[in-house]
Write an enzyme that holds these catalytic residues in place. Structure first.
Site, mmCIF file in Angstrom:
data_model
loop_
_atom_site.group_PDB
_atom_site.id
_atom_site.type_symbol
_atom_site.label_atom_id
_atom_site.label_comp_id
_atom_site.label_asym_id
_atom_site.label_seq_id
_atom_site.Cartn_x
_atom_site.Cartn_y
_atom_site.Cartn_z
ATOM 1 N N LEU A 253 30.911 -5.091 -5.148
ATOM 2 C CA LEU A 253 30.748 -5.114 -6.598
ATOM 3 C C LEU A 253 30.676 -6.552 -7.103
ATOM 4 O O LEU A 253 31.208 -7.457 -6.481
ATOM 5 C CB LEU A 253 31.954 -4.441 -7.262
ATOM 6 C CG LEU A 253 32.222 -2.984 -6.896
ATOM 7 C CD1 LEU A 253 33.607 -2.575 -7.382
ATOM 8 C CD2 LEU A 253 31.161 -2.089 -7.500
ATOM 9 N N GLU B 11 26.404 -3.798 -8.539
ATOM 10 C CA GLU B 11 26.988 -2.953 -7.513
ATOM 11 C C GLU B 11 25.953 -2.770 -6.417
ATOM 12 O O GLU B 11 24.771 -2.643 -6.693
ATOM 13 C CB GLU B 11 27.336 -1.590 -8.123
ATOM 14 C CG GLU B 11 28.091 -0.702 -7.189
ATOM 15 C CD GLU B 11 28.700 0.503 -7.927
ATOM 16 O OE1 GLU B 11 28.417 0.672 -9.125
ATOM 17 O OE2 GLU B 11 29.422 1.260 -7.291
ATOM 18 N N ASP C 54 15.679 -12.661 2.546
ATOM 19 C CA ASP C 54 15.694 -11.536 1.608
ATOM 20 C C ASP C 54 15.339 -11.998 0.194
ATOM 21 O O ASP C 54 15.973 -11.599 -0.775
ATOM 22 C CB ASP C 54 17.069 -10.870 1.640
ATOM 23 C CG ASP C 54 17.075 -9.520 0.928
ATOM 24 O OD1 ASP C 54 15.984 -8.935 0.751
ATOM 25 O OD2 ASP C 54 18.161 -9.059 0.528
ATOM 26 N N ILE D 18 29.088 -6.194 -13.459
ATOM 27 C CA ILE D 18 27.684 -6.459 -13.735
ATOM 28 C C ILE D 18 26.771 -6.080 -12.579
ATOM 29 O O ILE D 18 25.554 -6.157 -12.699
ATOM 30 C CB ILE D 18 27.440 -7.941 -14.096
ATOM 31 C CG1 ILE D 18 28.089 -8.861 -13.068
ATOM 32 C CG2 ILE D 18 27.951 -8.248 -15.508
ATOM 33 C CD1 ILE D 18 27.781 -10.328 -13.288
#
Lengths: 467, 315
Positions: A35, A30, A153, A28
């Site tokens: 991943l 990457e 972030d 779902i």
């Protein structure tokens, strides 16, 4: 933590033992970190529960375990909050020494929700949802900041929202790869192969501040708030590539165009910021026409929403509103009041949007390459649960009523990490970054169900094992 | 509503944090331990650290302190001293912060409290040292050397072996890599105990004392704030009485029920080491292990009766 499981393989499968507790559905996400896979628990207790498994990209052998992985796991195993994604397990694959993190799976994220409104349904997100999303985001952030953790972030794709189930519509802050505890070291953001979007970056960082404060997260929240209102990124600067940490003039330009020029009067420490001093010609010299934030976000300058937004987008980080203060803002006290299920408004007549589920690439295996298994036949839709293995016991489940209750107005809990130190080690929240642009799979999985029990905890610490 | 309080503002250093280039008793300490707080934030942060410490359970390393199996214990003590030498030498070689080396020793001691290593595997101590320092560097340093750059002594380890050891440490420590250390307290204690002194001078001395104590105490036996306070007090005044010290300690209300007796014995240990150092001119830090092995046996430990004693099976 770290399961003590060995890598014995049985005759049927080459999968390590820990992996055999899951049914892998597909990939779902990457990104530079590695991943992310969707999987379901096979064990009786939690059968069918969706889990996101983040596989860290193999670092070079010579580097050992990646610092990002160490920091992310270290932080996540300490934090428990309803609005922070939950790390349920850490698996070490001893044969290739790769690391896998198992998180509670969240079906949606703000990036997809915003995109859906912008590109598909063509209308804005309803007020109740915007307010509830923002409240829960601030609630999670307040918890992190109280525990001296800065996320660093925050952006729409890192703000997850739970799909159907007991936690339907609950916000989960994710991706702690860049988060840090006060006094841990800090690499410049562009190092380490980490790419951080600059659109949510606070002006003090763009101007070269050497100090990070929790206020950088609040700036990002302001940008996300505006984006929820307008469905467009508020400050969409063009990123200057290069190392290390190039001066992002265009991003500052975008900010100044909306908020006007910062002045030493309003932001005294501006004078000490490196880029402010060095780039006199561009950033001090340029004159900006009076554009105003309220026009950009289509809010009345007198509205509480505008008042809150402008306090989040305060230039001076010391004057910027904190998460704790924001939660007390008048905006959240007015109707519609924020609720626990952000996606389902309580008001009759409000628009209810059915958000699409996350695309799953079912052709990928845990190595991220080969074909796995034939895709399972899947049906979808409210109340009808698909068959397929792992879901035989699934009972059709109508929309959860519990999840629609209003969030009571209560003073913020005093979160105390020390008091949580004694908690079971299995209860570890986590973060799952989801990357965009995953190829659409031929089969979309819409299997969901909730379970009462958490994941099995980490095995008890063995004492005095010999090495 | 717009009343701004910086309480939850967190400050940290971005980018060019300063490094202590080399450990040397005369090196002046960098500003690292003068945290870059905005005024009242330091108080809040220290309070937070105190509450974190409440969970600090003295969990002695069975290998280092169990009363039987003396020969292995003796071997392990000496192996630990070798490890300290290697770690602090390597820290200096790479220009890491002292804090990094200290942190790696907290990993080392915690690891040995959960798993044992015996005489038949001297290489395991070296492997543990390399992996502990490498992990601490990843937590604390901006520039981390690759595993193959770590200097080897008797044994040369393949990088994948070191990585495997890192993973073993991470899971043994349950990924709790943010161990508390005395360093974040130093600036605070200086401002509390000796507000009129130059903080740099006191902090530099205090760091020397803290590093010197690593050899004598198991880092899991003593709360980091106790070590920090004793070091600051010793750096400030070498002639404190118990009463005078109690008085100073009582000024810090948020500390909770601190055992001033622990601070005092820690303080006395520092004084004792200073006296020994005068007698033997060789540096404390890099002294050979023969002098201190088994001489000071957990001098600060007051809870030896509660220690877990885990048997060593000799192989």
């Amino acid at each position: 933590m770290g399961d003590g499981s060995s890598n014995r393989t049985n005759s049927n499968s080459n999968k390590p033992e820990w992996l055999q507790q899951y049914d892998l559905i597909g990939k779902i996400g990457e990104g530079t970190y590695g991943l992310v896979f969707l999987a379901r628990i096979k064990s009786q207790a939690n059968r069918g529960k969706s889990i996101a498994i983040k596989k860290f990209k193999q670092s070079k052998d010579g580097d050992g375990v990646s610092p990002t992985a160490i920091r992310e796991i270290m932080l996540l195993r300490e934090i428990i909050h309803e609005n922070v994604v939950k790390l349920v397990n850490v698996h070490i694959n001893h044969t290739d020494m790769s690391l896998y993190l198992a998180f509670d799976y969240a079906e949606h994220d703000l990036y997809e929700i915003i995109r859906h409104h912008r590109d598909k349904v063509n209308h804005s997100i309803n007020q109740y949802t915007v307010k509830s999303l923002l409240w829960q985001l601030l609630n999670g952030l307040n918890y992190l900041h109280s525990n001296w953790i800065i996320h660093r972030d925050l952006k729409p794709s890192n703000i997850l929202v739970m799909g159907d189930g007991e936690e339907h519509g609950v916000v989960k802050i994710a991706d702690f790869g860049l988060a840090r505890i006060y006094q841990a070291p800090l690499k410049p953001l562009s190092e380490n192969g980490v790419v951080v979007t600059i659109w949510y970056r606070a002006p003090e960082l763009l101007l070269g501040a050497k100090h990070y404060t929790s206020a950088v997260d609040m700036w990002a929240v302001g940008c996300i708030f505006a984006e929820l209102l307008t469905l467009k990124p508020l400050f969409q600067g063009a990123e200057v590539k290069g190392t290390p940490n190039p001066f992002q003039l265009d991003q500052l330009d975008k900010i100044f165009k909306v908020l006007g020029h910062p002045t030493l009067d309003k932001w005294p420490s501006l004078a000490n910021l490196p880029h402010w001093q060095q780039d006199v010609q561009h950033i001090q010299g340029h004159k900006y026409d009076n554009t105003s934030l309220c026009n950009v976000v289509h809010l009345s300058p007198k509205s509480p929403a505008y008042d809150l937004l402008s306090k989040m987008l305060e230039y001076d980080p010391r004057k910027r509103i904190t998460a704790a203060e924001a939660l007390e803002h008048e905006y959240f006290k007015l109707e519609p009041q924020p609720g626990r299920n952000t996606l389902v408004p309580c008001q009759p007549g409000e628009t209810f949007v059915n958000y699409p589920t996350r695309p799953v690439d079912t052709t990928t295996d845990f190595e991220g390459t080969a074909n796995l298994q034939p895709p399972m036949p899947v049906s979808s839709g409210a109340g009808s649960m698909p068959g397929g293995h792992g879901s035989n016991r699934t009972v059709p489940r109508p929309m959860n009523v519990v999840g629609m209750q209003r969030m009571p107005h209560q003073p913020m809990q005093a979160y105390n990490l020390a008091s949580q130190a004694g908690m079971g080690p299995g209860m570890n929240p986590g973060g799952i970054p989801m990357q965009r642009g995953v190829p659409q799979a031929h089969q979309q999985q819409q299997l969901r169900r909730k379970d009462q029990m958490g994941m099995p905890g980490y095995p008890p610490q063995q004492k005095s094992r010999r090495i | 509503m717009s009343n701004i309080s910086p309480i939850t503002d967190l400050m940290c250093e971005e980018g060019g944090a300063s490094f202590l280039v080399e450990y040397d008793e005369n090196t002046s300490i960098d500003s690292l331990y003068n945290p870059c707080f905005i005024l009242d934030d330091e108080e809040k942060y220290i309070e937070y650290l105190f509450t974190q410490e409440m969970g600090f359970v003295s969990e002695s390393c069975p290998a280092l302190s169990s009363n039987h199996d003396c020969s292995n214990r003796f071997w392990l003590r000496s192996a630990r001293l070798d490890a300290i030498d290697w770690i602090f030498n390597t820290q200096a070689k790479f220009g890491f912060k002292v804090h990094t080396a200290y942190l790696s020793m907290t990993y080392f001691d915690q690891f040995l409290s959960k798993r044992s290593i015996d005489e038949s595997k001297p290489w395991a101590i070296q492997l543990l040292s390399v992996a502990c320092l490498s992990l601490a560097a990843k937590m604390e340093e901006q520039n981390v050397p690759s595993l193959s750059e770590y200097p080897s002594e008797e044994y040369l380890f393949e990088t994948r072996v070191i990585k495997n050891m890192e993973l073993m440490i991470l899971s043994t420590l349950e990924w709790k890599m943010g161990s508390a250390t005395p360093f974040p307290y130093l600036h605070y204690f200086v401002t509390k105990f000796c507000p009129r002194s130059r903080p740099e001078t006191i902090i530099t001395k205090a760091i020397d004392y803290i590093v010197a104590m690593v050899k004598d105490i198991n880092l899991m036996d003593q709360r980091p704030s106790i070590i920090a306070s004793a070091a600051v007090l010793a750096a400030f005044d070498a002639t404190l009485t118990r009463n005078a010290m109690d008085h100073m300690i009582s000024a810090i209300s948020s500390w909770g029920n601190i055992e001033s007796g622990h601070v005092f014995s820690c303080y006395n240990l520092i004084q004792e080491k200073k006296r020994n150092k005068v007698k033997t001119p060789s540096s404390i830090l890099f002294s050979t292990h023969s002098t201190s092995t088994c001489v000071v046996e957990n001098p600060l430990d007051t809870s030896s009766g509660t220690k877990r004693k885990l048997p060593f099976d000799k192989s």
